[in-house]
Design an enzyme around this catalytic site. Sequence first.
Site, short mmCIF file in Angstrom:
data_model
loop_
_atom_site.label_atom_id
_atom_site.label_comp_id
_atom_site.label_asym_id
_atom_site.label_seq_id
_atom_site.Cartn_x
_atom_site.Cartn_y
_atom_site.Cartn_z
N PHE A 1 -0.74 16.56 3.41
CA PHE A 1 -1.17 15.85 2.22
C PHE A 1 -0.02 15.77 1.23
CE2 PHE A 1 -3.42 14.74 -1.62
CZ PHE A 1 -4.27 13.76 -1.14
N ASP B 1 -3.45 6.04 6.39
CA ASP B 1 -3.91 7.32 6.94
C ASP B 1 -4.88 7.01 8.08
OD1 ASP B 1 -4.09 10.17 6.80
OD2 ASP B 1 -5.87 10.04 5.56
N GLU C 1 0.83 -1.20 0.00
CA GLU C 1 0.00 0.00 0.00
C GLU C 1 0.87 1.25 0.00
OE1 GLU C 1 -2.47 1.51 -0.77
OE2 GLU C 1 -4.01 1.66 0.78
N ASP C 2 0.34 2.33 -0.56
CA ASP C 2 1.10 3.58 -0.59
C ASP C 2 1.15 4.25 0.78
OD1 ASP C 2 -1.63 4.26 -0.66
OD2 ASP C 2 -1.47 5.57 -2.41
#
Length: 186
Positions: free
Chosen positions: A157, A108, A104-105
Amino acid sequence: MIRLRPPAEDIARILIDEATIAAKVAELGARIAADYENKDLILVSVLKGSLPFMADLMRRIPLPLAVDFLEVSSYGRATESSGVVRILKDLAHPIEGRDVLVIEDVLDTGFTLNYVLEHLRGQHPASVQLCALLDKPARRIVPISIQYRGFEIPDEFVVGYGLDHAERYRNLPYIGVLRPEIYRST
Ligand code: IMP
Ligand code: MG
C-alpha cells in the site's frame, strides 16, 4: 494548538523519489504528444489521486488539448476496493467524437477503472485510452490494458504524489510505502 505529526514518520520507505517520478512523467508526456498529434485530445483525470500526476503530465504534452475531471468512490475497506463504484462528480463537457485519455494514479484490482472506462465508452468518444502512473499487476481481478504505464510496483500500500490513506499523505512529493501499523489502526 494542534500539532500535526509530520507525514514522513508514517512512511516505511520511499518507493519512487521525486526525480524518478519527474523523469517518467516527461517520458510519458513525450510518447503521448507523439501519438496524439492532430487528434482532438481530452485528458480526463480521475480525482482525487491523479491530481499531481495530471498537473505535471499535462505540462509535458505540448499539444492543444482539453482537460476534464471525474470523481469516483469505491466502497470497501480503507485499503481495498470493493467493486462497487459510484460517480461523485461527472464530466463537465461532452466527449462524443473526441480522443479521451484517462489519467489515473494506480491500477489495483481494476474494478474502478473498468467502471470508468465503460462509463466513458457509453458516451461514444472517438477513442479511449488509459495512462496510469502505477500498476499493481499482482492484484488485478478485471483485466485492463494500459497504453501508458508509469511504474509497475509490488503489492504494497503506497501513498504520496496524490495517493492517500483515509485522505492523508496526498501532499507527499514522493511515493512511499505506508507503515502497515498505520492502516491496521484506522
Ligand atoms: P481498484 O479499483 O482496485 O483498481 O483500485 C483503484 C483505486 O484504489 C485507486 O484509484 C486508488 O484510489 C485506490 N488504491 C489502490 N491501491 C492503492 C494504494 O496502494 N494506495 C492508495 N490508494 C490505492
Ligand atoms: Mg483513490
